[in-house]
Design a protein around this motif. Structure first.
Motif, mmCIF file in Angstrom:
data_model
loop_
_atom_site.group_PDB
_atom_site.id
_atom_site.type_symbol
_atom_site.label_atom_id
_atom_site.label_comp_id
_atom_site.label_asym_id
_atom_site.label_seq_id
_atom_site.Cartn_x
_atom_site.Cartn_y
_atom_site.Cartn_z
ATOM 1 N N ALA A 94 0.810 -1.218 0.000
ATOM 2 C CA ALA A 94 0.000 0.000 0.000
ATOM 3 C C ALA A 94 0.843 1.267 0.000
ATOM 4 O O ALA A 94 0.315 2.360 -0.222
ATOM 5 C CB ALA A 94 -0.940 0.013 1.212
ATOM 6 N N GLY A 95 2.142 1.158 0.304
ATOM 7 C CA GLY A 95 3.011 2.329 0.243
ATOM 8 C C GLY A 95 2.795 3.351 1.335
ATOM 9 O O GLY A 95 3.270 4.485 1.219
ATOM 10 N N HIS A 96 2.119 2.972 2.416
ATOM 11 C CA HIS A 96 1.788 3.928 3.486
ATOM 12 C C HIS A 96 2.911 4.002 4.515
ATOM 13 O O HIS A 96 3.520 5.065 4.707
ATOM 14 C CB HIS A 96 0.470 3.511 4.121
ATOM 15 N N VAL A 97 3.194 2.898 5.183
ATOM 16 C CA VAL A 97 4.287 2.776 6.142
ATOM 17 C C VAL A 97 4.850 1.358 6.015
ATOM 18 O O VAL A 97 4.331 0.535 5.252
ATOM 19 C CB VAL A 97 3.826 3.031 7.599
ATOM 20 N N LEU A 98 5.895 1.073 6.764
ATOM 21 C CA LEU A 98 6.483 -0.263 6.751
ATOM 22 C C LEU A 98 5.406 -1.325 6.992
ATOM 23 O O LEU A 98 4.662 -1.256 7.964
ATOM 24 C CB LEU A 98 7.552 -0.369 7.841
ATOM 25 N N GLY A 99 5.327 -2.305 6.082
ATOM 26 C CA GLY A 99 4.398 -3.415 6.245
ATOM 27 C C GLY A 99 2.971 -3.139 5.830
ATOM 28 O O GLY A 99 2.140 -4.051 5.871
ATOM 29 N N SER A 100 2.659 -1.916 5.419
ATOM 30 C CA SER A 100 1.263 -1.596 5.092
ATOM 31 C C SER A 100 0.816 -2.349 3.852
ATOM 32 O O SER A 100 1.589 -2.547 2.912
ATOM 33 C CB SER A 100 1.084 -0.093 4.901
ATOM 34 N N ALA A 101 -0.440 -2.766 3.848
ATOM 35 C CA ALA A 101 -0.954 -3.595 2.755
ATOM 36 C C ALA A 101 -2.379 -3.220 2.399
ATOM 37 O O ALA A 101 -3.182 -2.843 3.259
ATOM 38 C CB ALA A 101 -0.909 -5.071 3.159
ATOM 39 N N GLN A 102 -2.661 -3.329 1.104
ATOM 40 C CA GLN A 102 -4.033 -3.438 0.647
ATOM 41 C C GLN A 102 -4.421 -4.913 0.773
ATOM 42 O O GLN A 102 -3.557 -5.794 0.722
ATOM 43 C CB GLN A 102 -4.148 -3.038 -0.817
ATOM 44 N N PRO B 167 11.497 5.444 0.716
ATOM 45 C CA PRO B 167 12.560 4.462 0.945
ATOM 46 C C PRO B 167 12.320 3.531 2.117
ATOM 47 O O PRO B 167 13.089 2.581 2.308
ATOM 48 C CB PRO B 167 13.795 5.342 1.195
ATOM 49 N N THR B 168 11.267 3.766 2.894
ATOM 50 C CA THR B 168 11.038 2.944 4.086
ATOM 51 C C THR B 168 9.971 1.872 3.910
ATOM 52 O O THR B 168 9.716 1.110 4.842
ATOM 53 C CB THR B 168 10.633 3.824 5.288
ATOM 54 N N CYS B 169 9.329 1.798 2.740
ATOM 55 C CA CYS B 169 8.279 0.784 2.574
ATOM 56 C C CYS B 169 8.089 0.434 1.100
ATOM 57 O O CYS B 169 8.518 1.180 0.220
ATOM 58 C CB CYS B 169 6.957 1.241 3.192
ATOM 59 N N ALA B 170 7.457 -0.712 0.879
ATOM 60 C CA ALA B 170 7.210 -1.174 -0.488
ATOM 61 C C ALA B 170 6.185 -0.271 -1.176
ATOM 62 O O ALA B 170 5.235 0.204 -0.542
ATOM 63 C CB ALA B 170 6.695 -2.614 -0.462
ATOM 64 N N PRO B 171 6.350 -0.007 -2.485
ATOM 65 C CA PRO B 171 5.460 0.927 -3.183
ATOM 66 C C PRO B 171 4.074 0.343 -3.454
ATOM 67 O O PRO B 171 3.908 -0.866 -3.633
ATOM 68 C CB PRO B 171 6.201 1.196 -4.499
ATOM 69 N N PHE B 172 3.099 1.238 -3.510
ATOM 70 C CA PHE B 172 1.713 0.891 -3.828
ATOM 71 C C PHE B 172 1.644 0.168 -5.169
ATOM 72 O O PHE B 172 2.336 0.521 -6.123
ATOM 73 C CB PHE B 172 0.885 2.174 -3.898
ATOM 74 N N LYS B 173 0.789 -0.841 -5.232
ATOM 75 C CA LYS B 173 0.589 -1.582 -6.469
ATOM 76 C C LYS B 173 -0.876 -1.481 -6.890
ATOM 77 O O LYS B 173 -1.778 -1.817 -6.111
ATOM 78 C CB LYS B 173 0.980 -3.042 -6.289
ATOM 79 N N VAL B 174 -1.122 -0.995 -8.094
ATOM 80 C CA VAL B 174 -2.486 -0.889 -8.613
ATOM 81 C C VAL B 174 -3.040 -2.293 -8.846
ATOM 82 O O VAL B 174 -2.396 -3.126 -9.495
ATOM 83 C CB VAL B 174 -2.508 -0.081 -9.928
ATOM 84 N N THR B 175 -4.247 -2.542 -8.308
ATOM 85 C CA THR B 175 -4.859 -3.869 -8.398
ATOM 86 C C THR B 175 -6.298 -3.732 -8.883
ATOM 87 O O THR B 175 -7.168 -3.262 -8.135
ATOM 88 C CB THR B 175 -4.841 -4.567 -7.024
ATOM 89 N N PRO B 176 -6.586 -4.096 -10.111
ATOM 90 C CA PRO B 176 -7.959 -3.989 -10.617
ATOM 91 C C PRO B 176 -8.938 -4.805 -9.770
ATOM 92 O O PRO B 176 -8.599 -5.880 -9.255
ATOM 93 C CB PRO B 176 -7.849 -4.556 -12.039
ATOM 94 N N CYS B 177 -10.149 -4.283 -9.630
ATOM 95 C CA CYS B 177 -11.152 -4.963 -8.812
ATOM 96 C C CYS B 177 -12.541 -4.457 -9.180
ATOM 97 O O CYS B 177 -12.694 -3.520 -9.970
ATOM 98 C CB CYS B 177 -10.878 -4.731 -7.322
ATOM 99 N N ASP B 178 -13.553 -5.062 -8.583
ATOM 100 C CA ASP B 178 -14.934 -4.651 -8.808
ATOM 101 C C ASP B 178 -15.364 -3.553 -7.836
ATOM 102 O O ASP B 178 -16.016 -2.586 -8.224
ATOM 103 C CB ASP B 178 -15.864 -5.863 -8.663
ATOM 104 N N ILE B 179 -14.992 -3.715 -6.557
ATOM 105 C CA ILE B 179 -15.257 -2.687 -5.551
ATOM 106 C C ILE B 179 -13.923 -2.250 -4.958
ATOM 107 O O ILE B 179 -13.109 -3.077 -4.539
ATOM 108 C CB ILE B 179 -16.191 -3.202 -4.436
ATOM 109 N N PHE B 180 -13.702 -0.941 -4.951
ATOM 110 C CA PHE B 180 -12.472 -0.360 -4.428
ATOM 111 C C PHE B 180 -12.831 0.442 -3.183
ATOM 112 O O PHE B 180 -13.565 1.434 -3.260
ATOM 113 C CB PHE B 180 -11.845 0.543 -5.491
ATOM 114 N N ILE B 181 -12.329 0.005 -2.035
ATOM 115 C CA ILE B 181 -12.608 0.679 -0.765
ATOM 116 C C ILE B 181 -11.391 1.532 -0.425
ATOM 117 O O ILE B 181 -10.329 1.025 -0.074
ATOM 118 C CB ILE B 181 -12.910 -0.333 0.354
ATOM 119 N N THR B 182 -11.562 2.839 -0.548
ATOM 120 C CA THR B 182 -10.435 3.763 -0.453
ATOM 121 C C THR B 182 -10.585 4.730 0.705
ATOM 122 O O THR B 182 -11.693 5.096 1.091
ATOM 123 C CB THR B 182 -10.287 4.566 -1.761
#
Length: 343
Positions: free
Chosen positions: A101-109, A131-146
């Protein structure tokens, strides 16, 4: 046949995945929780089982004592690590995949798949390099909860290199003083330090004691923060010409008297709002956010291209209107306990 997406049900204190009887980022203790990241408005102790990335589980163990034996020797929470890209099968035929998710260390969608339907729950996220966390990855879906923390067009975060230039420029202008930076203890502090290193600042950086354990956890997970020193271990004069990082609450606290002639700075997306900077007595506002700004939110929705958008917290009205104008179906979710924090 059940109605489309009837298996995913938003409640005031979390999103319920009905067939699996589990919850996403629940605000109260449940038997089974899928957690996106370690901030207190998304993570907590007391769950029977907690599914999260290994980094988030480590953060939760440090902050909330989850997965740590109590006086009786019992471990109150079973911690189940899920790596990025790993898919786990939950009860009721639900698959869950953790995606950066690119938010903080370990953050995930969290991508949930059931009966041919795909739902992505972002937790909190940003699109900027960090530099402190993995970058956000775009993931196609039917419902996107943002999320929509900065869901207004006025919020456009500047390049972080510009904010580092401001910070280092202030330090250069105060060789006999210091720059005291208020930064949230999980994520923001470590990002500021890492970005300073990337900008070529190799001198020791001093920390408030409340920062030390989380910074060491980041280092244990491969994030190089350079030489860090505790303010409490050094005389005031030895810190002249230095950058000092502390929780925002310490900026105007008695503790700040230990710091030599500080320029008071604050690293937050909210520093875009001048009134907030003045209210906090901030001399050097640093617009550094770990959340997506307006342009990133709208671009992400376009790239994900969902059938429907659900907005969990923040400035929902503007994002809902933007979706409406783009002929996208959207709704706001009234989740409780989602906080702005000292972003």
């Amino acid at each position: 046949m059940s109605a489309p997406f009837s298996w995913i049900r938003p409640e005031p204190w979390g999103v319920h995945v009905v067939p699996a009887d589990c919850w996403i980022d629940p605000g109260r203790a449940v038997d089974r929780a899928l957690v996106t990241h370690g901030h207190a408005d998304h993570a907590r102790g007391g769950h029977g089982e907690t599914f999260a990335t290994p980094e988030t589980l480590a953060i939760m163990a440090l902050r909330y004592r989850t997965g740590i034996a109590d006086d009786s020797g019992e471990i109150p929470t079973k911690a189940v690590p899920v790596e990025y890209g790993e898919t786990i099968r939950l009860a009721g035929g639900v698959d869950a995949t953790y995606i950066p998710a690119g938010h903080v260390l370990g953050s995930a969608q969290i991508l949930l798949e059931h009966a041919g339907e795909r739902v992505v729950i972002t937790g909190d996220y940003k699109r900027r390099a960090d530099p402190t966390c993995a970058p956000f990855k775009v993931t196609p879906c039917d419902i996107f909860i943002t999320e929509a923390t900065f869901g207004l067009p006025v919020f456009s975060h500047p390049p972080i290199a510009d904010e580092m230039d401001k910070l280092l420029g202030a330090l250069c202008d105060a060789p006999d003083g210091s720059v005291l930076v208020g930064a949230y203890a999980l994520g923001k502090a470590q990002r500021v330090i890492a970005e300073l290193r990337a900008a070529g600042h190799t001198a020791p950086i001093y920390l408030h004691g409340a920062m030390e354990k989380m910074c060491r956890l980041y280092e244990d997970h491969g994030v190089d923060l350079g030489e860090l020193r505790l303010v409490s271990d050094h005389e005031k004069d030895t810190m002249r010409g230095s950058i000092i990082v502390a929780p925002p609450s310490a900026l105007n606290d008695r503790w700040s008297r230990r710091v030599p002639d500080p320029i008071t700075a604050m690293a937050s997306g909210w520093m875009r709002v001048r009134g907030r900077a003045r209210q906090r007595g901030v001399e050097l506002p640093l617009i550094i956010s770990d959340h997506a700004d307006w342009g990133e939110l709208t671009r992400t929705i376009d790239e994900v291209d969902p059938q429907e958008v659900w907005v969990t917290h923040g400035r929902e009205a503007a994002l809902l209107r933007w979706c409406e104008l783009g002929q996208r179906k959207a709704r706001a979710l009234a989740l409780v306990g989602r906080e702005e924090e000292d972003e």
